[in-house]
Design a protein around this motif. Structure first.
Motif, PDB file in Angstrom:
ATOM      1  N   ARG A  20      -3.443   4.620  -7.636  1.00  0.00           N
ATOM      2  CA  ARG A  20      -4.442   5.637  -7.282  1.00  0.00           C
ATOM      3  C   ARG A  20      -4.533   5.821  -5.771  1.00  0.00           C
ATOM      4  O   ARG A  20      -4.620   6.949  -5.271  1.00  0.00           O
ATOM      5  CB  ARG A  20      -5.811   5.274  -7.862  1.00  0.00           C
ATOM      6  N   ALA A  21      -4.490   4.720  -5.025  1.00  0.00           N
ATOM      7  CA  ALA A  21      -4.599   4.788  -3.561  1.00  0.00           C
ATOM      8  C   ALA A  21      -3.388   5.494  -2.950  1.00  0.00           C
ATOM      9  O   ALA A  21      -3.542   6.294  -2.023  1.00  0.00           O
ATOM     10  CB  ALA A  21      -4.744   3.384  -2.976  1.00  0.00           C
ATOM     11  N   ALA A  22      -2.194   5.218  -3.462  1.00  0.00           N
ATOM     12  CA  ALA A  22      -0.982   5.855  -2.934  1.00  0.00           C
ATOM     13  C   ALA A  22      -1.044   7.365  -3.138  1.00  0.00           C
ATOM     14  O   ALA A  22      -0.694   8.135  -2.237  1.00  0.00           O
ATOM     15  CB  ALA A  22       0.260   5.272  -3.596  1.00  0.00           C
ATOM     16  N   GLU A  23      -1.486   7.779  -4.297  1.00  0.00           N
ATOM     17  CA  GLU A  23      -1.607   9.217  -4.573  1.00  0.00           C
ATOM     18  C   GLU A  23      -2.670   9.857  -3.681  1.00  0.00           C
ATOM     19  O   GLU A  23      -2.437  10.897  -3.081  1.00  0.00           O
ATOM     20  CB  GLU A  23      -1.970   9.451  -6.046  1.00  0.00           C
ATOM     21  N   ARG A  24      -3.828   9.225  -3.611  1.00  0.00           N
ATOM     22  CA  ARG A  24      -4.939   9.777  -2.834  1.00  0.00           C
ATOM     23  C   ARG A  24      -4.579   9.876  -1.352  1.00  0.00           C
ATOM     24  O   ARG A  24      -4.833  10.893  -0.710  1.00  0.00           O
ATOM     25  CB  ARG A  24      -6.180   8.897  -3.024  1.00  0.00           C
ATOM     26  N   ALA A  25      -3.962   8.820  -0.805  1.00  0.00           N
ATOM     27  CA  ALA A  25      -3.644   8.781   0.625  1.00  0.00           C
ATOM     28  C   ALA A  25      -2.264   9.360   0.937  1.00  0.00           C
ATOM     29  O   ALA A  25      -1.915   9.494   2.102  1.00  0.00           O
ATOM     30  CB  ALA A  25      -3.722   7.340   1.129  1.00  0.00           C
ATOM     31  N   GLN A  26      -1.483   9.648  -0.104  1.00  0.00           N
ATOM     32  CA  GLN A  26      -0.124  10.174   0.045  1.00  0.00           C
ATOM     33  C   GLN A  26       0.724   9.241   0.922  1.00  0.00           C
ATOM     34  O   GLN A  26       1.342   9.652   1.892  1.00  0.00           O
ATOM     35  CB  GLN A  26      -0.150  11.589   0.606  1.00  0.00           C
ATOM     36  N   ILE A  27       0.697   7.975   0.539  1.00  0.00           N
ATOM     37  CA  ILE A  27       1.437   6.924   1.248  1.00  0.00           C
ATOM     38  C   ILE A  27       2.480   6.340   0.307  1.00  0.00           C
ATOM     39  O   ILE A  27       2.173   6.033  -0.849  1.00  0.00           O
ATOM     40  CB  ILE A  27       0.481   5.817   1.726  1.00  0.00           C
ATOM     41  N   LEU A  70       2.146  -2.519   5.049  1.00  0.00           N
ATOM     42  CA  LEU A  70       1.243  -3.394   4.314  1.00  0.00           C
ATOM     43  C   LEU A  70       1.989  -3.994   3.139  1.00  0.00           C
ATOM     44  O   LEU A  70       2.672  -3.271   2.409  1.00  0.00           O
ATOM     45  CB  LEU A  70       0.035  -2.594   3.798  1.00  0.00           C
ATOM     46  N   VAL A  71       1.865  -5.302   2.959  1.00  0.00           N
ATOM     47  CA  VAL A  71       2.485  -5.990   1.825  1.00  0.00           C
ATOM     48  C   VAL A  71       1.390  -6.628   0.991  1.00  0.00           C
ATOM     49  O   VAL A  71       0.516  -7.333   1.515  1.00  0.00           O
ATOM     50  CB  VAL A  71       3.498  -7.060   2.295  1.00  0.00           C
ATOM     51  N   LEU A 140      -8.418  -2.527   0.772  1.00  0.00           N
ATOM     52  CA  LEU A 140      -7.337  -1.548   0.789  1.00  0.00           C
ATOM     53  C   LEU A 140      -7.839  -0.219   1.345  1.00  0.00           C
ATOM     54  O   LEU A 140      -7.192   0.382   2.215  1.00  0.00           O
ATOM     55  CB  LEU A 140      -6.765  -1.365  -0.619  1.00  0.00           C
ATOM     56  N   ASP A 141      -8.975   0.241   0.864  1.00  0.00           N
ATOM     57  CA  ASP A 141      -9.534   1.507   1.353  1.00  0.00           C
ATOM     58  C   ASP A 141      -9.802   1.458   2.850  1.00  0.00           C
ATOM     59  O   ASP A 141      -9.483   2.400   3.575  1.00  0.00           O
ATOM     60  CB  ASP A 141     -10.821   1.861   0.605  1.00  0.00           C
ATOM     61  N   ASN A 147      -5.530   2.994   9.241  1.00  0.00           N
ATOM     62  CA  ASN A 147      -4.115   3.017   9.595  1.00  0.00           C
ATOM     63  C   ASN A 147      -3.366   4.280   9.203  1.00  0.00           C
ATOM     64  O   ASN A 147      -2.151   4.331   9.356  1.00  0.00           O
ATOM     65  CB  ASN A 147      -3.414   1.793   9.008  1.00  0.00           C
ATOM     66  N   ARG A 148      -4.047   5.259   8.673  1.00  0.00           N
ATOM     67  CA  ARG A 148      -3.370   6.513   8.327  1.00  0.00           C
ATOM     68  C   ARG A 148      -3.047   7.283   9.580  1.00  0.00           C
ATOM     69  O   ARG A 148      -3.823   7.333  10.507  1.00  0.00           O
ATOM     70  CB  ARG A 148      -4.233   7.364   7.410  1.00  0.00           C
ATOM     71  N   LYS A 149      -1.886   7.900   9.550  1.00  0.00           N
ATOM     72  CA  LYS A 149      -1.459   8.679  10.722  1.00  0.00           C
ATOM     73  C   LYS A 149      -1.615  10.127  10.452  1.00  0.00           C
ATOM     74  O   LYS A 149      -1.508  10.633   9.405  1.00  0.00           O
ATOM     75  CB  LYS A 149      -0.018   8.335  11.067  1.00  0.00           C
TER      76      LYS A 149
END
Length: 149
Positions: A20-27, A70-71, A140-141, A147-149
């Motif tokens: 969900r986080a990857a989709e929301r943040a497009q990361i 991030l790992v 995570l949030d 850290n989003r660019k």
């Protein structure tokens, strides 16, 4: 920035939070495991299957890790390597490993390994609680917001 997941031992509920986080943040989110993983259809989520073997997935992550990535891992030696390479390491219980805490964690891991080798039953980690899941999602949030660019 990219998110890498040491996915063999990562709980399913944590993977769902990450999807969900990857989709929301497009990361980009890369799950690395020695078994075939099912992931939702997404241009941001990919799974990499590596051959079976001790620390093969860890090696793949360490090989491709870039500073700032991030790992997600509960593996202390992998977390130490991530930190040494300028990455960030977060465990599935929502705790970041830091340069200040990783040495203590490595020492404790080695101590527990010594106890197990001598026949002492040390038990395993407790199951993931609802508060652990919440702590993970919150950390995570916060990380993604900073850290989003």
């Amino acid at each position: 920035m990219q998110i890498w997941v040491d996915a063999d031992a990562c709980p399913g509920v944590i993977k769902e939070i990450l999807f969900r986080a990857a989709e929301r943040a497009q990361i980009p989110l890369m799950l690395v495991a020695n078994q075939l993983l099912r992931t939702p259809p997404s241009r941001y989520i990919k799974a990499i299957q590596v051959p079976a073997g001790f620390d093969v997935a860890d090696g793949k992550i360490a090989q491709h890790l870039e500073p700032g990535d991030l790992v997600i891992t509960a593996d202390i030696p992998l977390a130490a390597e991530v930190i040494a390479k300028g990455g960030h390491a977060l465990n599935p219980r929502g705790e970041f490993y830091t340069p200040d805490t990783i040495r203590e964690r490595l020492n404790m891991r080695d101590f527990m390994d010594t106890l197990r080798s001598s026949g002492v039953n040390t038990g395993g980690p407790s199951s993931l609680s609802q508060s652990d899941r919440k702590a993970f999602a919150s950390q995570l949030d916060r990380f993604l917001a900073r850290n989003r660019k």
